[in-house]
Scaffold this active site. Structure first.
Site, short mmCIF file in Angstrom:
data_model
loop_
_atom_site.label_atom_id
_atom_site.label_comp_id
_atom_site.label_asym_id
_atom_site.label_seq_id
_atom_site.Cartn_x
_atom_site.Cartn_y
_atom_site.Cartn_z
CD1 TRP A 183 -3.30 -4.26 1.29
CD2 TRP A 183 -2.74 -4.97 3.34
NE1 TRP A 183 -3.77 -5.55 1.43
CE2 TRP A 183 -3.43 -6.01 2.68
CE3 TRP A 183 -2.29 -5.20 4.64
CZ2 TRP A 183 -3.68 -7.25 3.28
CZ3 TRP A 183 -2.54 -6.42 5.23
CH2 TRP A 183 -3.22 -7.44 4.55
CD GLU A 224 0.32 -3.29 -0.47
OE1 GLU A 224 0.45 -2.80 0.67
OE2 GLU A 224 0.96 -4.30 -0.84
CE LYS A 226 -3.47 -9.97 -0.10
NZ LYS A 226 -2.65 -10.12 1.10
CG ASP A 257 2.62 -6.55 -3.01
OD1 ASP A 257 2.92 -7.56 -3.68
OD2 ASP A 257 2.90 -6.45 -1.80
CG HIS A 260 -1.05 -7.39 -3.50
ND1 HIS A 260 -1.27 -6.44 -2.55
CD2 HIS A 260 -0.37 -8.38 -2.85
CE1 HIS A 260 -0.75 -6.80 -1.39
NE2 HIS A 260 -0.19 -7.98 -1.56
CG HIS A 284 4.73 -3.10 -1.13
ND1 HIS A 284 3.82 -3.50 -0.19
CD2 HIS A 284 5.36 -1.99 -0.62
CE1 HIS A 284 3.87 -2.67 0.85
NE2 HIS A 284 4.78 -1.74 0.61
CG ASP A 292 0.40 -11.75 -1.97
OD1 ASP A 292 1.52 -11.34 -2.33
OD2 ASP A 292 -0.27 -11.22 -1.07
CG ASP A 294 4.38 -11.51 0.61
OD1 ASP A 294 4.73 -10.45 0.07
OD2 ASP A 294 3.20 -11.74 0.96
CG ASP A 323 5.30 -6.58 1.28
OD1 ASP A 323 5.71 -7.16 2.32
OD2 ASP A 323 4.10 -6.41 1.03
#
Ligand code: RNT
Ligand code: ZN
Length: 414
Positions: A183, A224, A226, A257, A260, A284, A292, A294, A323
């Site tokens: 990434w 990955e 995004k 992810d 993303h 992820h 995003d 997290d 993640d």
């Protein structure tokens, strides 16, 4: 009533709707989730003292974060004690462990800088996954693999190659594949003057990294994508289209992810399409709250929906990692919650009458499909889950353990 008798009763109730709980628990035991080391220290790593960059951010200042390898390993141990099953640890290159007086820049990293992680994993029967770190570095300020500066681009290509060698070392030492995820934070805050050239350079850089000989059975390279990052609102070089095409043409895997994509797009709906064109799909699992962000993974609708796709598609076709990085709460509790909830979601999916649900859809009996899926929500799922924890030797009520660890260990850190 004991855990066993509650389980036996639940087993009968599930049997009555055509679900075999014993089989579900057996299946679950074989699934490995990769637990990301970076929740333990807010994505700091050990190779530099600089700030976290790359358009990702932790917020919060909860006390007790790990400050060195020993503390991070101790915290991982504490979390793993409370998580059922034997899993993997996901490392970033920035978590290299140098001996006294030793240091190597990212392009010069070697397996020996991760020897202590390998020992850690071996002693615990864990696997290791790996990520080159293309952020939090003086040469990542502008761009990395897509850089217009040839010297900088080459530096990051060398980093990618070094990480492939380290990933292969992990796989060989631990006797199981290592997923190596790429990434990069490259992108533009405002409308770019040229979208093609940076993407062409990223493509070339990936080709150069993958020209490094490596065993595809041992190292699963994943890429990955995004949609945006902080400071890269207008364009990311590594977009979904870019990587999906790159992966398909070059025999590597896509990593999706869950944070993303645009907020109304659901990763759960994408997985079946990916399965038709790839042997395996990497994930992820995260929890984006409006963006995003997290947040810690929970036992929520989308996590359960993803788990259904994993179970229905075949757990062996997914490479599952978590993640998230929340610095506003106890970090060990964050890991335990995220890992347990991912595993719980998989169990939930295993305990659905999946064949019957597919059949109802084929008969276009959407009324019964809805009713069945709703009725399953109040089945004695908790009794099966608690029995699983009991079988795996993990406590049902774990929070007190984390509070004790916080009082005895975390709160003593400066
Ligand atoms: C960033 C990506 C990436 C990182 C980790 C630390 O948006 O999700 O996977 O979170 O590599
Ligand atoms: Zn990610």
């Amino acid at each position: 009533m004991s855990v066993e008798s509650r389980y036996l009763e639940a087993r009968e109730m599930y049997r009555a709707v055509g679900v075999d709980t014993d089989r579900a628990l057996e299946e679950l035991k074989g699934v490995k989730i990769s637990m990301h080391c970076w929740q333990g220290d807010d994505v700091n790593g050990f190779d530099s003292k600089g700030p976290l960059t790359g358009g990702i951010q932790t917020t919060g200042n909860y006390p007790g974060k790990a400050r060195n390898p020993e503390e991070l390993m101790a915290d991982i141990d504490e979390a793993l004690r409370l998580i059922p099953g034997t899993h993997k640890i996901n490392l970033h290159a920035s978590y290299a462990i140098f001996e006294e007086g030793e240091w190597a820049d990212r392009d010069k990293l070697e397996p020996k800088h991760f020897r202590r992680w390998v020992e850690f994993a071996k002693e615990r029967g864990l696997g290791l996954d790996f990520n080159p770190t293309f952020f939090s570095h003086r040469l990542s300020e502008d761009a990395t693999l897509s850089s217009e500066n040839e010297e900088i681009r080459r530096f990051w290509v060398e980093h990618g190659k070094a990480c492939l060698r380290i990933s292969e070392y992990f796989a060989e030492e631990l006797g199981q594949p290592c997923a190596m995820n790429i990434w990069i934070p490259d992108g533009f805050k405002d409308i770019p003057g040229d979208r093609l050239a940076p993407r062409a350079r990223l493509k070339k850089s990936l080709d150069e990294i993958l020209a490094e000989p490596y065993d595809k059975e041992k190292v699963y390279v994943t890429v990955e994508s995004k949609v945006f990052g902080i400071g890269m609102e207008s364009m990311t070089v590594g977009s979904h289209e870019f990587y999906m095409n790159y992966a398909a043409k070059n025999g590597v895997m896509c990593l999706l992810d869950t944070g993303h994509f645009h907020p109304t797009e659901m990763v759960s709906d994408k997985l079946s399409s990916m399965l038709l064109f790839y042997d395996k799909v990497a994930l992820h699992v995260s929890r984006p709250v409006r963006w995003d962000s997290d947040h810690v993974v929970l036992f929520d609708d989308e996590t359960r929906e993803i788990a259904k796709e994993i179970v229905r598609g075949g757990t062996d076709r997914f490479v599952i990692a978590l993640d998230f990085f929340d610095a506003s709460i106890n970090r060990v509790a964050a890991w335990v919650t995220g890992m347990r909830d991912m595993i719980k979601a998989l169990l939930y999916a295993e305990l659905l009458p999946n064949a019957r649900m597919a059949e109802l859809q084929d008969k276009r009996n959407f009324t019964e499909l809805m009713v069945v899926s709703e009725e399953m929500k109040t089945m004695p799922f908790g009794d099966v889950w608690n029995y699983y924890l009991h079988e795996m030797g993990v406590p049902e009520n774990w929070f007190g353990e984390v509070v004790r660890y916080e009082n005895e260990v975390l709160s003593k850190r400066g």
